[in-house]
Design a protein around this motif. Structure first.
Motif, short mmCIF file in Angstrom:
data_model
loop_
_atom_site.label_atom_id
_atom_site.label_comp_id
_atom_site.label_asym_id
_atom_site.label_seq_id
_atom_site.Cartn_x
_atom_site.Cartn_y
_atom_site.Cartn_z
N UNK A 50 0.83 -1.20 0.00
CA UNK A 50 0.00 0.00 0.00
C UNK A 50 0.87 1.25 0.00
N UNK A 51 1.90 1.25 0.83
CA UNK A 51 2.83 2.38 0.90
C UNK A 51 3.48 2.62 -0.46
N UNK A 52 3.99 1.56 -1.05
CA UNK A 52 4.68 1.68 -2.34
C UNK A 52 3.74 2.21 -3.43
N UNK A 53 2.54 1.70 -3.48
CA UNK A 53 1.58 2.16 -4.49
C UNK A 53 1.21 3.62 -4.27
N UNK A 54 1.02 4.01 -3.01
CA UNK A 54 0.68 5.39 -2.71
C UNK A 54 1.82 6.32 -3.09
N UNK A 55 3.06 5.92 -2.76
CA UNK A 55 4.21 6.74 -3.13
C UNK A 55 4.30 6.89 -4.65
N UNK A 56 4.08 5.80 -5.37
CA UNK A 56 4.12 5.87 -6.83
C UNK A 56 3.09 6.84 -7.37
N UNK A 57 1.86 6.74 -6.86
CA UNK A 57 0.80 7.61 -7.36
C UNK A 57 1.00 9.06 -6.93
N UNK A 58 1.48 9.27 -5.72
CA UNK A 58 1.71 10.64 -5.23
C UNK A 58 2.87 11.32 -5.95
N UNK A 59 3.87 10.54 -6.35
CA UNK A 59 5.07 11.11 -6.98
C UNK A 59 5.00 11.12 -8.50
N UNK A 60 3.99 10.48 -9.07
CA UNK A 60 3.88 10.40 -10.53
C UNK A 60 3.85 11.80 -11.15
N UNK A 61 4.78 12.03 -12.06
CA UNK A 61 4.83 13.30 -12.77
C UNK A 61 5.41 14.45 -11.97
N UNK A 62 5.89 14.20 -10.77
CA UNK A 62 6.40 15.28 -9.93
C UNK A 62 7.92 15.28 -9.81
N UNK A 63 8.58 14.32 -10.41
CA UNK A 63 10.03 14.23 -10.27
C UNK A 63 10.72 14.95 -11.42
N UNK A 64 11.79 15.63 -11.19
CA UNK A 64 12.40 15.96 -9.91
C UNK A 64 11.56 16.99 -9.15
N UNK A 65 11.77 17.03 -7.84
CA UNK A 65 10.98 17.92 -7.00
C UNK A 65 11.74 18.26 -5.72
N UNK A 66 11.17 19.14 -4.94
CA UNK A 66 11.75 19.53 -3.66
C UNK A 66 11.46 18.46 -2.61
N UNK A 67 12.25 18.49 -1.54
CA UNK A 67 12.07 17.52 -0.44
C UNK A 67 10.68 17.59 0.18
N UNK A 68 10.12 18.79 0.26
CA UNK A 68 8.80 18.94 0.89
C UNK A 68 7.73 18.15 0.15
N UNK A 69 7.85 18.06 -1.16
CA UNK A 69 6.89 17.28 -1.95
C UNK A 69 7.03 15.80 -1.61
N UNK A 70 8.27 15.35 -1.47
CA UNK A 70 8.51 13.95 -1.10
C UNK A 70 8.01 13.69 0.31
N UNK A 71 8.30 14.62 1.23
CA UNK A 71 7.83 14.47 2.62
C UNK A 71 6.32 14.36 2.69
#
Length: 124
Positions: A50-71
């Motif tokens: 669940x964590x991995x899938x959520x991270x994938x969907x939350x980060x899709x199209x946002x890389x590269x990005x600032x640390x706050x986006x990753x946090x």
């Protein structure tokens, strides 16, 4: 939520196996411990997925990005994973699940650190 039917079926199966094994004494506590261990491992793996899938969907199209986006993505993913873990282990004592919960949070912290390091190298 832990299904009492599933727990009982698992315990009965373990108990009957012990009865049918020569030289083995059936032990209800051991049967419960086996159930708890199996259930917690399954739920931990589901929470990691669940964590991995959520991270994938939350980060899709946002890389590269600032640390706050990753946090922020990590906070959402971790919250979802912990919620799943808590819901699926409801009814099992905290003492029995704390090691599995600790493993889950340590692994997810490691994944967050990895994301931040990767982003550092992409940006720089």
């Amino acid at each position: 939520m832990v299904s009492s039917k599933l727990a009982l079926a698992t315990m009965v199966t373990s108990y009957v196996t012990a009865l049918n094994t020569p030289g083995t004494v059936p032990n209800v506590q051991k049967a419960w411990d086996v159930f708890v261990s199996t259930k917690c491992n399954q739920v931990k793996e589901a929470a990691i997925e669940s964590y991995d899938k959520t991270m994938e969907s939350e980060m899709a199209g946002k890389l590269p990005c600032e640390r706050d986006v990753i946090r922020q993505a990590q906070a959402i993913a971790l919250e979802n994973a912990l919620k799943l873990f808590e819901e699926e282990t409801f009814g099992i004592s905290t003492a029995n699940i704390e090691n599995y919960l600790s493993e889950l949070t340590v692994r997810k912290l490691s994944m967050y650190i990895l994301y931040v390091r990767v982003m550092f190298f992409i940006i720089h």
